[in-house]
Design a protein around this motif. Structure first.
Motif, PDB file in Angstrom:
ATOM      1  N   LEU A 582      -0.531 -64.254 -48.500  1.00 11.42           N
ATOM      2  CA  LEU A 582      -0.233 -62.820 -48.379  1.00 11.42           C
ATOM      3  C   LEU A 582       1.087 -62.631 -47.638  1.00 11.42           C
ATOM      4  CD1 LEU A 582      -3.795 -61.863 -47.125  1.00 11.42           C
ATOM      5  CD2 LEU A 582      -2.955 -61.777 -49.474  1.00 11.42           C
ATOM      6  N   ASP A 583       1.607 -61.435 -47.667  1.00 10.51           N
ATOM      7  CA  ASP A 583       2.836 -61.191 -46.918  1.00 10.51           C
ATOM      8  C   ASP A 583       2.512 -61.046 -45.424  1.00 10.51           C
ATOM      9  OD1 ASP A 583       1.874 -58.669 -46.421  1.00 10.51           O
ATOM     10  OD2 ASP A 583       3.399 -57.595 -47.532  1.00 10.51           O
ATOM     11  N   GLY A 584       3.530 -60.839 -44.613  1.00 15.75           N
ATOM     12  CA  GLY A 584       3.344 -60.809 -43.167  1.00 15.75           C
ATOM     13  C   GLY A 584       2.380 -59.746 -42.685  1.00 15.75           C
ATOM     14  N   GLU A 585       2.130 -58.746 -43.533  1.00 13.07           N
ATOM     15  CA  GLU A 585       1.204 -57.696 -43.138  1.00 13.07           C
ATOM     16  C   GLU A 585      -0.186 -57.872 -43.735  1.00 13.07           C
ATOM     17  OE1 GLU A 585       3.670 -54.418 -44.220  1.00 13.07           O
ATOM     18  OE2 GLU A 585       4.929 -55.042 -42.543  1.00 13.07           O
ATOM     19  N   GLY A 586      -0.388 -59.006 -44.388  1.00  9.08           N
ATOM     20  CA  GLY A 586      -1.709 -59.264 -44.955  1.00  9.08           C
ATOM     21  C   GLY A 586      -1.901 -58.630 -46.315  1.00  9.08           C
ATOM     22  N   VAL A 603      12.935 -72.991 -48.530  1.00  8.07           N
ATOM     23  CA  VAL A 603      13.465 -74.348 -48.523  1.00  8.07           C
ATOM     24  C   VAL A 603      14.931 -74.325 -48.105  1.00  8.07           C
ATOM     25  CG1 VAL A 603      14.069 -76.311 -50.001  1.00  8.07           C
ATOM     26  CG2 VAL A 603      11.818 -75.240 -50.197  1.00  8.07           C
ATOM     27  N   GLU A 604      15.641 -73.367 -48.601  1.00 12.53           N
ATOM     28  CA  GLU A 604      17.066 -73.231 -48.272  1.00 12.53           C
ATOM     29  C   GLU A 604      17.246 -72.996 -46.762  1.00 12.53           C
ATOM     30  OE1 GLU A 604      19.801 -73.343 -50.181  1.00 12.53           O
ATOM     31  OE2 GLU A 604      21.186 -72.647 -48.601  1.00 12.53           O
ATOM     32  N   ARG A 605      16.441 -72.086 -46.214  1.00  8.00           N
ATOM     33  CA  ARG A 605      16.652 -71.714 -44.815  1.00  8.00           C
ATOM     34  C   ARG A 605      16.066 -72.696 -43.815  1.00  8.00           C
ATOM     35  NH1 ARG A 605      14.332 -65.880 -44.597  1.00  8.00           N
ATOM     36  NH2 ARG A 605      14.507 -66.183 -42.357  1.00  8.00           N
ATOM     37  N   PHE A 606      14.840 -73.144 -44.098  1.00  6.96           N
ATOM     38  CA  PHE A 606      14.149 -73.988 -43.110  1.00  6.96           C
ATOM     39  C   PHE A 606      13.941 -75.421 -43.571  1.00  6.96           C
ATOM     40  CE2 PHE A 606      12.720 -69.600 -42.506  1.00  6.96           C
ATOM     41  CZ  PHE A 606      13.092 -69.395 -41.179  1.00  6.96           C
ATOM     42  N   ASN A 628       4.285 -65.313 -42.427  1.00  4.81           N
ATOM     43  CA  ASN A 628       5.085 -64.634 -41.427  1.00  4.81           C
ATOM     44  C   ASN A 628       6.288 -65.505 -41.100  1.00  4.81           C
ATOM     45  OD1 ASN A 628       6.167 -63.567 -39.089  1.00  4.81           O
ATOM     46  ND2 ASN A 628       4.185 -62.806 -38.401  1.00  4.81           N
ATOM     47  N   GLU A 629       7.432 -65.035 -41.477  1.00  6.45           N
ATOM     48  CA  GLU A 629       8.642 -65.861 -41.349  1.00  6.45           C
ATOM     49  C   GLU A 629       9.021 -66.134 -39.905  1.00  6.45           C
ATOM     50  OE1 GLU A 629      11.826 -64.430 -43.787  1.00  6.45           O
ATOM     51  OE2 GLU A 629      10.452 -64.248 -45.490  1.00  6.45           O
ATOM     52  N   ASP A 630       8.528 -65.304 -38.974  1.00  4.80           N
ATOM     53  CA  ASP A 630       8.868 -65.536 -37.571  1.00  4.80           C
ATOM     54  C   ASP A 630       8.189 -66.785 -37.033  1.00  4.80           C
ATOM     55  OD1 ASP A 630      10.265 -63.200 -37.710  1.00  4.80           O
ATOM     56  OD2 ASP A 630       8.596 -61.980 -36.976  1.00  4.80           O
ATOM     57  N   ASN A 631       7.055 -67.126 -37.612  1.00  4.29           N
ATOM     58  CA  ASN A 631       6.283 -68.229 -37.058  1.00  4.29           C
ATOM     59  C   ASN A 631       6.741 -69.611 -37.506  1.00  4.29           C
ATOM     60  OD1 ASN A 631       4.766 -66.406 -35.700  1.00  4.29           O
ATOM     61  ND2 ASN A 631       2.974 -66.545 -37.031  1.00  4.29           N
ATOM     62  N   VAL A 635       7.355 -74.614 -36.205  1.00  8.69           N
ATOM     63  CA  VAL A 635       7.266 -75.889 -36.893  1.00  8.69           C
ATOM     64  C   VAL A 635       8.645 -76.542 -36.967  1.00  8.69           C
ATOM     65  CG1 VAL A 635       6.848 -76.935 -39.158  1.00  8.69           C
ATOM     66  CG2 VAL A 635       5.202 -75.309 -38.215  1.00  8.69           C
ATOM     67  N   TYR A 636       9.640 -75.715 -37.202  1.00  6.66           N
ATOM     68  CA  TYR A 636      11.020 -76.233 -37.266  1.00  6.66           C
ATOM     69  C   TYR A 636      11.397 -76.893 -35.940  1.00  6.66           C
ATOM     70  CZ  TYR A 636      15.916 -76.497 -38.634  1.00  6.66           C
ATOM     71  OH  TYR A 636      17.158 -76.956 -38.962  1.00  6.66           O
ATOM     72  N   ARG A 637      11.068 -76.226 -34.843  1.00  8.22           N
ATOM     73  CA  ARG A 637      11.363 -76.768 -33.508  1.00  8.22           C
ATOM     74  C   ARG A 637      10.641 -78.091 -33.272  1.00  8.22           C
ATOM     75  NH1 ARG A 637      10.172 -71.185 -30.436  1.00  8.22           N
ATOM     76  NH2 ARG A 637      12.045 -70.082 -31.091  1.00  8.22           N
TER      77      ARG A 637
END
Length: 806
Positions: A582-586, A603-606, A628-631, A635-637
């Motif tokens: 689902l999208d960030g708002e469910g 894939v391009e960004r992260f 949710n793209e903020d989260n 994982v990246y870190r």
RNA sequence: GCCUGAGUGGCGGAAUUGGUUUACGCGCACGACUCAAAAUCGUGUGGAGAAAUCCAUGUGGGUUCGACUCCCACCUCAGGCACCA
């Protein structure tokens, strides 16, 4: 210090793996086999969506894990490439469905590769390729020869302008989605698979597979086995029909013959064959005919959703309640009950007619209330004024059956009225004909006399003609092909015509998994030797396929087993679903809402590694994932920390790191096995948090890289190489954990008084209950809480809890 | 209407399957580094309260020494459907 450049790393390794053929497996290898399967996608123009990304990542991780454990893992991919969207696209743009679909497939392949999914696309299955559908047709022929397919007419949603049947989904406000024409219900001929022959096996064999319980439950309900009785009602006062003066009877199916005395009216479906006869000479003939006409405009879904029950009475004629007619002591003519036509009764289920018992059935109650029909209680249990009582109970108002319980009465009353106990199924035979172009041609030709003949194997594949016009023009597309007709006459003789319908695309997908082990075989759908790969060990895909695809595949395997083509009964030994993304708002992602996240962009960004790992970390596989793209940065870190750890390796690992590492290896392995990826990822994060504070050796760090590798294959490979390793990390063995090192020396246990935590104490590993008890009772806090109370009881759960009851 | 799920911090979720509710991550607050910001690193973070303590896993009951977990009733949300007699 080098920088973590996910783009560069991922491109580098994706190319290298392909050049080195790391993706290839030897299908004839004698290692232990494991068949991991994904539901193959429909290659839509929109490309891979996040749902695919999740389930394919899940299976990719599992594949890599199993491979590291020493299995020969078959994890193929393909494309469910026939289907309506491509045809609709062709109508709109004039682009041949094959061209657009092939284009979409190459796009899908690029996307899958960019996610680091390890598929061997030389071994793919594409359902529109003649090399594949030859065998779809061959199987149809086998089913035809073995009496598992037949032709009959059935009622469907029909668009006059497109000359095609359409699904409920494509009916928008009663009109055709494509052209806006009013949809009608029409009887048309078509081919059916006898899936109902296997109804019992389809229920019973569910006990033999490892599937989610709710999926099994849903399938059982869908098949809907119910025990009941067929009972005949005579019709009285049937003088309107001039010619047909013989006695007319209406047969009903009921699961509640025990309530027969309470049947105060009957209902026929508007499509019931008897209706045409009964309506002749009826005082309210016009009204009845109008009702029937109106109901023809309703789709099945409309009829389900219709909040208000509708119907019309057949004035002047009555049915005879056979139970009352045969019993003593009922008032004169009380056996005569009215007959209605109502669309809450469906022609497709049972006999298309019901005896209505409003006192003991909710729908009948609602109808009877609205139309003022008598409500007669025959099962004590009590009708509450507003609703029916639909449970079992003791019979009343039922003549000599009064006092009997439902169970017994079902048999006795059925016998009494000369009825017949039967089993009925909700499941219908599978209608597989479609009036479409972009599908597998049904390998049938008709003689000049109209007799159907199955096309012999030597003429397969029976090719889909290419000289067609897609634009709807009141003719089904294949009828417009000159080549198709000529081909048929050339082979079978003058006057022979081909079947113009194509197959439901679910036919293609009902057996595709049987082809993967041997995709290039031109002689057989799968050789005996390669059949050793079957059945599928683990199947991952969406729960939306519970009723159709999963049921049809099971039917295919059972039918093929019966014919002698397979020696097993169930296609998928273990099944798991992935949740919706689902999208960030469910909210559900959809093009119209404009909230669709594209995996390419992620894939391009992260990077693929972060996208994959986050996808699995965000929620349990079977749950919905809120994207949710903020989260994802978390994982990246984490991956960055792993990347930079290379510069901080020491000679020896500290005790804390060793303990944590071996716990992590154990937990991650167990979690992958159970497809609990979210906790596997969090365990690896915990490990890196320990590494941050203590020292780790290269040897131990490499062990950690190996368990990370299935999740984040590129970064793991890159680090692995930078540590001086020459061959791929993905060819390594899964590390073993050391039980001793994974063990804790001390435990912190909770001390409770009356079930509430009042203190924590640290105990050594192996402390006896006596030791613990002594420590507990000398604890000041605990002493305070016990106070003057008498200790009634104490409970010790080893290394966890000590509870004192006062 | 029917079928199947799900309700835990500000958010995604964890809980060894009846044993310390809130692991891990996001966010937030404060601090360090910086001319500054970003990044990074530390510390804290369920609510109420000055504290002792109390209250918290959708609601209400129940079983239990102990319940997110089991039982009963209900509410809300999501998904599916072919009114299944």
């Amino acid at each position: 210090m080098r920088k973590y450049n996910h783009k560069k790393i991922e491109e580098k390794w994706q190319k290298k793996w392909e050049d080195d053929h790391v993706v290839k497996i030897d299908k004839d290898d004698t290692k232990k086999k494991f068949y991991m399967l994904d539901m193959f996608p429909y290659p839509s123009g929109e490309g891979l969506h996040m749902g695919h990304t999740e389930s394919y990542t899940a299976s990719d991780v599992f594949t890599r894990f199993k491979t590291m454990q020493g299995f020969n893992v078959l994890h193929p991919q393909g494309f469910d490439a026939f289907g309506l969207p491509a045809e609709n696209y062709a109508i709109k743009t004039g682009i041949d469905p094959k061209t657009s679909t092939a284009q979409n497939i190459s796009n899908f392949i690029v996307q899958m590769k960019s996610l680091g999914l390890r598929y061997d696309f030389d071994e793919k299955v594409v359902t529109y390729e003649p090399e594949y559908y030859k065998w779809t047709q061959w199987l149809f022929g086998k089913f035809f020869d073995n009496n598992l397919v037949y032709k009959k007419t059935s009622k469907i949603n029909w668009c006059e302008s497109c000359q095609t049947g359409i699904a409920n989904e494509q009916v928008i406000g009663g009109e055709c989605e494509r052209c806006g024409t009013q949809i009608v219900q029409k009887e048309i001929p078509g081919w059916f698979f006898k899936i109902t022959d296997f109804a019992d096996a389809l229920i019973n064999d569910l006990d033999t597979v490892d599937w989610p319980e709710h999926t099994k439950k849903n399938q059982r309900n869908w098949i809907g086995k119910s025990e009941g009785a067929l009972i005949k009602f005579s019709i009285s006062n049937f003088q309107f029909s001039k010619e047909k003066t013989e006695e007319k009877q209406i047969k009903v199916f009921t699961t509640r013959p025990d309530t027969l005395f309470g049947a105060t009216y009957m209902v026929l479906a508007p499509e019931h064959p008897l209706v045409q006869d009964l309506v002749i000479g009826l005082p309210n003939k016009v009204e009845v005919e109008k009702y029937i006409l109106d109901s023809r405009k309703k789709t099945e879904m409309d009829r389900i959703e219709g909040k208000e029950k509708t119907g019309v009475k057949l004035e002047g004629i009555f049915a005879i309640n056979p139970a009352i007619a045969r019993s003593e002591g009922f008032r004169a003519n009380s056996e005569e009950i009215p007959i209605f036509i109502a669309d809450y009764v469906l022609s497709g289920y049972g006999t298309g007619a019901i005896m209505a018992v409003p006192a003991h059935d909710e729908r009948d109650f609602e109808f009877a209330t609205k139309f003022g029909v008598e409500i007669k209680e025959v099962i004590s249990g009590g009708i509450i004024k507003e609703r029916a009582y639909s449970g079992d109970g003791i019979l009343v108002n039922s003549g000599q059956f009064d006092g009997m319980d439902s169970e017994e009465a079902k048999k006795k009353i059925t016998e009494f009225v000369g009825g017949e106990l039967t089993t009925n199924y909700r499941l219908r035979d599978w209608s597989m004909s479609r009036q479409r172009y972009w599908g597998c041609p049904i390998p049938i030709v008709y003689s000049p006399e109209g007799e159907a003949k199955c096309i012999p194997e030597e003429h397969l594949p029976w090719l889909l003609p290419t000289d067609v016009d897609f634009v709807p023009s009141g003719k089904s597309p294949l009828e417009k092909s000159v080549e198709f007709r000529e081909r048929t006459e050339k082979i079978f003789g003058e006057g022979w015509t081909p079947e113009f319908d194509t197959m439901d695309t679910f036919v293609d997908s009902s057996w595709y998994f049987l082809r993967y082990p041997d995709v290039h075989n031109e002689k057989e759908f799968c050789s005996e030797k390669r059949k050793e790969w079957l059945p599928v060990d683990l199947y991952i895909g969406g729960a939306e396929h519970t009723y159709m695809h999963l049921l049809f595949s099971r039917f295919f395997v059972k039918a093929m087993n019966k014919i002698g083509l397979l020696d097993f009964n169930e296609p998928f030994l273990k099944l798991r679903h992935q949740g919706m993304v689902l999208d960030g708002e469910g909210k559900k992602m959809s093009k119209s809402k404009g909230n669709v996240t594209n995996p390419d962009e992620m894939v391009e960004r992260f990077g693929a590694d972060s996208t994959r790992t986050y996808m699995l970390f965000a929620a349990p596989l079977e749950d919905e994932v809120m994207w949710n793209e903020d989260n994802i940065v978390g994982v990246y870190r984490f991956l960055e920390k792993v990347f930079y750890q290379v510069d901080k390796l020491e000679k020896e690992s500290s005790k804390e790191v060793q303990n944590s590492l071996h716990k992590t290896i154990r937990k991650v392995g167990n979690d992958i096995d159970e497809l609990k990826y979210n906790t596997a990822v969090s365990e690896m994060m915990k490990f890196m948090n320990v590494v941050k504070n203590y020292q780790i050796s290269q040897e131990d760090f490499e062990k950690f890289l190996k368990i990370l590798a299935p999740f984040a294959p590129h970064i793991a490979e890159e680090i692995w190489e930078s540590l001086g390793n020459k061959s791929s990390i993905h060819l390594e063995k899964w590390p073993e954990y050391d039980v001793k090192l994974a063990k804790d020396d001390t435990y912190v246990i909770a001390v409770q008084v009356n079930g509430k935590v009042r203190a924590e104490i640290e105990i050594g590993d192996g402390a006896s209950e006596e030791d613990v008890k002594e420590m507990v009772f000398s604890d000041l806090q605990i002493k305070k809480w016990i106070g003057e109370h008498e200790v009634k009881k104490s409970i010790y759960i080893k290394n966890k809890i000590f509870n004192i009851v006062v």
